[in-house]
Design a protein around this motif. Sequence first.
Motif, PDB file in Angstrom:
ATOM      1  N   PHE A  77     -57.039  -9.041  40.513  1.00  0.00           N
ATOM      2  CA  PHE A  77     -55.620  -8.695  40.612  1.00  0.00           C
ATOM      3  C   PHE A  77     -55.418  -8.080  41.987  1.00  0.00           C
ATOM      4  CE2 PHE A  77     -51.794  -6.243  39.954  1.00  0.00           C
ATOM      5  CZ  PHE A  77     -51.049  -7.016  39.082  1.00  0.00           C
ATOM      6  N   THR A  78     -54.620  -8.731  42.850  1.00  0.00           N
ATOM      7  CA  THR A  78     -54.484  -8.328  44.245  1.00  0.00           C
ATOM      8  C   THR A  78     -53.024  -8.127  44.608  1.00  0.00           C
ATOM      9  OG1 THR A  78     -56.425  -9.659  44.780  1.00  0.00           O
ATOM     10  CG2 THR A  78     -55.050  -8.999  46.626  1.00  0.00           C
ATOM     11  N   ALA A  81     -49.892  -7.435  50.164  1.00  0.00           N
ATOM     12  CA  ALA A  81     -49.106  -6.681  51.149  1.00  0.00           C
ATOM     13  C   ALA A  81     -49.653  -5.270  51.348  1.00  0.00           C
ATOM     14  CB  ALA A  81     -47.643  -6.630  50.713  1.00  0.00           C
ATOM     15  N   GLN A  82     -50.298  -4.724  50.321  1.00  0.00           N
ATOM     16  CA  GLN A  82     -50.846  -3.369  50.422  1.00  0.00           C
ATOM     17  C   GLN A  82     -52.364  -3.370  50.626  1.00  0.00           C
ATOM     18  OE1 GLN A  82     -48.664  -4.298  47.922  1.00  0.00           O
ATOM     19  NE2 GLN A  82     -46.943  -3.320  48.943  1.00  0.00           N
ATOM     20  N   GLY A  83     -52.991  -4.510  50.475  1.00  0.00           N
ATOM     21  CA  GLY A  83     -54.440  -4.581  50.622  1.00  0.00           C
ATOM     22  C   GLY A  83     -55.178  -3.978  49.435  1.00  0.00           C
ATOM     23  N   ALA A  84     -54.502  -3.878  48.296  1.00  0.00           N
ATOM     24  CA  ALA A  84     -55.129  -3.309  47.101  1.00  0.00           C
ATOM     25  C   ALA A  84     -55.573  -4.425  46.181  1.00  0.00           C
ATOM     26  CB  ALA A  84     -54.128  -2.403  46.382  1.00  0.00           C
ATOM     27  N   ALA A  94     -51.974 -13.395  26.910  1.00  0.00           N
ATOM     28  CA  ALA A  94     -51.086 -12.323  27.367  1.00  0.00           C
ATOM     29  C   ALA A  94     -49.922 -12.906  28.145  1.00  0.00           C
ATOM     30  CB  ALA A  94     -51.849 -11.335  28.243  1.00  0.00           C
ATOM     31  N   ASP A  95     -48.764 -12.289  27.980  1.00  0.00           N
ATOM     32  CA  ASP A  95     -47.588 -12.694  28.736  1.00  0.00           C
ATOM     33  C   ASP A  95     -47.713 -12.158  30.162  1.00  0.00           C
ATOM     34  OD1 ASP A  95     -44.828 -13.961  28.284  1.00  0.00           O
ATOM     35  OD2 ASP A  95     -44.368 -12.133  29.439  1.00  0.00           O
ATOM     36  N   VAL A  96     -47.144 -12.879  31.118  1.00  0.00           N
ATOM     37  CA  VAL A  96     -47.199 -12.479  32.522  1.00  0.00           C
ATOM     38  C   VAL A  96     -46.657 -11.058  32.692  1.00  0.00           C
ATOM     39  CG1 VAL A  96     -46.262 -12.967  34.821  1.00  0.00           C
ATOM     40  CG2 VAL A  96     -47.156 -14.837  33.424  1.00  0.00           C
ATOM     41  N   SER A  97     -45.596 -10.703  31.955  1.00  0.00           N
ATOM     42  CA  SER A  97     -45.016  -9.358  32.069  1.00  0.00           C
ATOM     43  C   SER A  97     -46.012  -8.273  31.664  1.00  0.00           C
ATOM     44  CB  SER A  97     -43.734  -9.249  31.236  1.00  0.00           C
ATOM     45  OG  SER A  97     -44.018  -9.479  29.875  1.00  0.00           O
ATOM     46  N   GLU A  98     -46.863  -8.547  30.659  1.00  0.00           N
ATOM     47  CA  GLU A  98     -47.902  -7.598  30.252  1.00  0.00           C
ATOM     48  C   GLU A  98     -48.931  -7.409  31.364  1.00  0.00           C
ATOM     49  OE1 GLU A  98     -49.749  -8.450  26.378  1.00  0.00           O
ATOM     50  OE2 GLU A  98     -48.005  -9.717  25.960  1.00  0.00           O
ATOM     51  N   VAL A  99     -49.297  -8.510  32.011  1.00  0.00           N
ATOM     52  CA  VAL A  99     -50.301  -8.457  33.078  1.00  0.00           C
ATOM     53  C   VAL A  99     -49.737  -7.691  34.282  1.00  0.00           C
ATOM     54  CG1 VAL A  99     -51.738  -9.833  34.629  1.00  0.00           C
ATOM     55  CG2 VAL A  99     -51.395 -10.570  32.264  1.00  0.00           C
ATOM     56  N   ILE A 100     -48.460  -7.885  34.583  1.00  0.00           N
ATOM     57  CA  ILE A 100     -47.822  -7.134  35.678  1.00  0.00           C
ATOM     58  C   ILE A 100     -47.889  -5.635  35.376  1.00  0.00           C
ATOM     59  CG2 ILE A 100     -45.601  -6.593  36.761  1.00  0.00           C
ATOM     60  CD1 ILE A 100     -44.946  -9.602  36.621  1.00  0.00           C
ATOM     61  N   LYS A 101     -47.514  -5.240  34.170  1.00  0.00           N
ATOM     62  CA  LYS A 101     -47.519  -3.828  33.772  1.00  0.00           C
ATOM     63  C   LYS A 101     -48.942  -3.254  33.872  1.00  0.00           C
ATOM     64  CE  LYS A 101     -45.008  -1.640  30.221  1.00  0.00           C
ATOM     65  NZ  LYS A 101     -44.076  -1.308  31.198  1.00  0.00           N
ATOM     66  N   GLN A 102     -49.920  -3.974  33.329  1.00  0.00           N
ATOM     67  CA  GLN A 102     -51.314  -3.530  33.351  1.00  0.00           C
ATOM     68  C   GLN A 102     -51.838  -3.430  34.798  1.00  0.00           C
ATOM     69  OE1 GLN A 102     -53.865  -6.180  31.122  1.00  0.00           O
ATOM     70  NE2 GLN A 102     -55.720  -5.029  31.605  1.00  0.00           N
ATOM     71  N   GLY A 103     -51.527  -4.430  35.620  1.00  0.00           N
ATOM     72  CA  GLY A 103     -51.997  -4.449  37.002  1.00  0.00           C
ATOM     73  C   GLY A 103     -51.359  -3.369  37.860  1.00  0.00           C
ATOM     74  N   LYS A 105     -50.334  -0.489  36.865  1.00  0.00           N
ATOM     75  CA  LYS A 105     -50.971   0.771  36.487  1.00  0.00           C
ATOM     76  C   LYS A 105     -52.366   0.868  37.109  1.00  0.00           C
ATOM     77  CE  LYS A 105     -52.121   3.672  32.634  1.00  0.00           C
ATOM     78  NZ  LYS A 105     -51.406   4.379  31.636  1.00  0.00           N
ATOM     79  N   LYS A 106     -53.119  -0.225  37.052  1.00  0.00           N
ATOM     80  CA  LYS A 106     -54.490  -0.248  37.586  1.00  0.00           C
ATOM     81  C   LYS A 106     -54.515   0.054  39.092  1.00  0.00           C
ATOM     82  CE  LYS A 106     -58.780  -2.039  36.730  1.00  0.00           C
ATOM     83  NZ  LYS A 106     -59.704  -1.532  35.777  1.00  0.00           N
ATOM     84  N   LEU A 107     -53.518  -0.478  39.830  1.00  0.00           N
ATOM     85  CA  LEU A 107     -53.475  -0.272  41.285  1.00  0.00           C
ATOM     86  C   LEU A 107     -52.717   0.991  41.691  1.00  0.00           C
ATOM     87  CD1 LEU A 107     -52.880  -3.904  42.604  1.00  0.00           C
ATOM     88  CD2 LEU A 107     -55.036  -2.680  42.337  1.00  0.00           C
ATOM     89  N   GLY A 108     -52.099   1.672  40.711  1.00  0.00           N
ATOM     90  CA  GLY A 108     -51.358   2.891  41.034  1.00  0.00           C
ATOM     91  C   GLY A 108     -49.943   2.617  41.521  1.00  0.00           C
ATOM     92  N   PHE A 109     -49.393   1.461  41.187  1.00  0.00           N
ATOM     93  CA  PHE A 109     -48.031   1.097  41.593  1.00  0.00           C
ATOM     94  C   PHE A 109     -47.059   1.194  40.420  1.00  0.00           C
ATOM     95  CE2 PHE A 109     -50.218  -2.006  44.703  1.00  0.00           C
ATOM     96  CZ  PHE A 109     -50.430  -0.981  45.612  1.00  0.00           C
ATOM     97  N   ASP A 110     -47.322   2.065  39.480  1.00  0.00           N
ATOM     98  CA  ASP A 110     -46.506   2.134  38.263  1.00  0.00           C
ATOM     99  C   ASP A 110     -45.470   3.267  38.308  1.00  0.00           C
ATOM    100  OD1 ASP A 110     -48.592   3.975  38.191  1.00  0.00           O
ATOM    101  OD2 ASP A 110     -48.844   3.850  36.030  1.00  0.00           O
ATOM    102  N   GLN A 111     -44.739   3.368  39.422  1.00  0.00           N
ATOM    103  CA  GLN A 111     -43.694   4.377  39.551  1.00  0.00           C
ATOM    104  C   GLN A 111     -42.505   4.000  38.660  1.00  0.00           C
ATOM    105  OE1 GLN A 111     -45.229   2.819  42.039  1.00  0.00           O
ATOM    106  NE2 GLN A 111     -46.277   4.418  43.177  1.00  0.00           N
ATOM    107  N   ASP A 112     -41.929   5.007  38.007  1.00  0.00           N
ATOM    108  CA  ASP A 112     -40.822   4.776  37.074  1.00  0.00           C
ATOM    109  C   ASP A 112     -39.588   4.174  37.741  1.00  0.00           C
ATOM    110  OD1 ASP A 112     -42.266   5.710  34.937  1.00  0.00           O
ATOM    111  OD2 ASP A 112     -41.573   7.777  35.168  1.00  0.00           O
ATOM    112  N   TRP A 113     -39.338   4.505  38.991  1.00  0.00           N
ATOM    113  CA  TRP A 113     -38.118   4.052  39.658  1.00  0.00           C
ATOM    114  C   TRP A 113     -38.183   2.592  40.112  1.00  0.00           C
ATOM    115  CZ3 TRP A 113     -38.996   2.811  44.762  1.00  0.00           C
ATOM    116  CH2 TRP A 113     -40.127   3.358  45.347  1.00  0.00           C
TER     117      TRP A 113
END
Length: 155
Positions: A77-78, A81-84, A94-103, A105-113
């Motif tokens: 999962f890459t 643009a951020q090199g993460a 799994a639905d693509v939306s689930e993978v986006i949410k999981q990824g 969080k894993k990369l630390g891009f899960d800001q509420d806003w």
Amino acid sequence: SSHFLRPHTSLQSAIVAAMARRSNILAGAVLLAGLAALNSVSFVNPQPVERSSRMAMKGSAVEWVPKLSRDVVEVMFTAPAQGARSRMLIRADADVSEVIKQGRKKLGFDQDWMPDSDFKLYNAEDEDAGPLKGKMSENGLIDFSYEIHLYYEPQ
């Protein structure tokens, strides 16, 4: 005057020069002896091991065909643009939306806003095909070496 500051005599200089020449000669002799040992047939040139038959090797190779045969797959999962990047285990159904949410969080891009809907997933091998939609198994997911790219594309 201090005994540390007195000038060297020519005899002392001659002794130092002779010692330096002796150490250089000794180092050269050790180096030559080492090279001679390395070139010795008993150390360097072992006889090659003969294979009993070419058929034994031929039968051991298995050709891998890219396919999906697992329920859970490891993906890379890459966020280019951020090199993460991170390895992740995802369910094939799994639905693509689930993978986006999981990824995220894993990369630390899960800001509420930033809503999940502002992020898109792409198959790294074919980004021109557009964002992934639906189940991961319907988007070319395979057992090994599958990479997905996450991009922030606010609406």
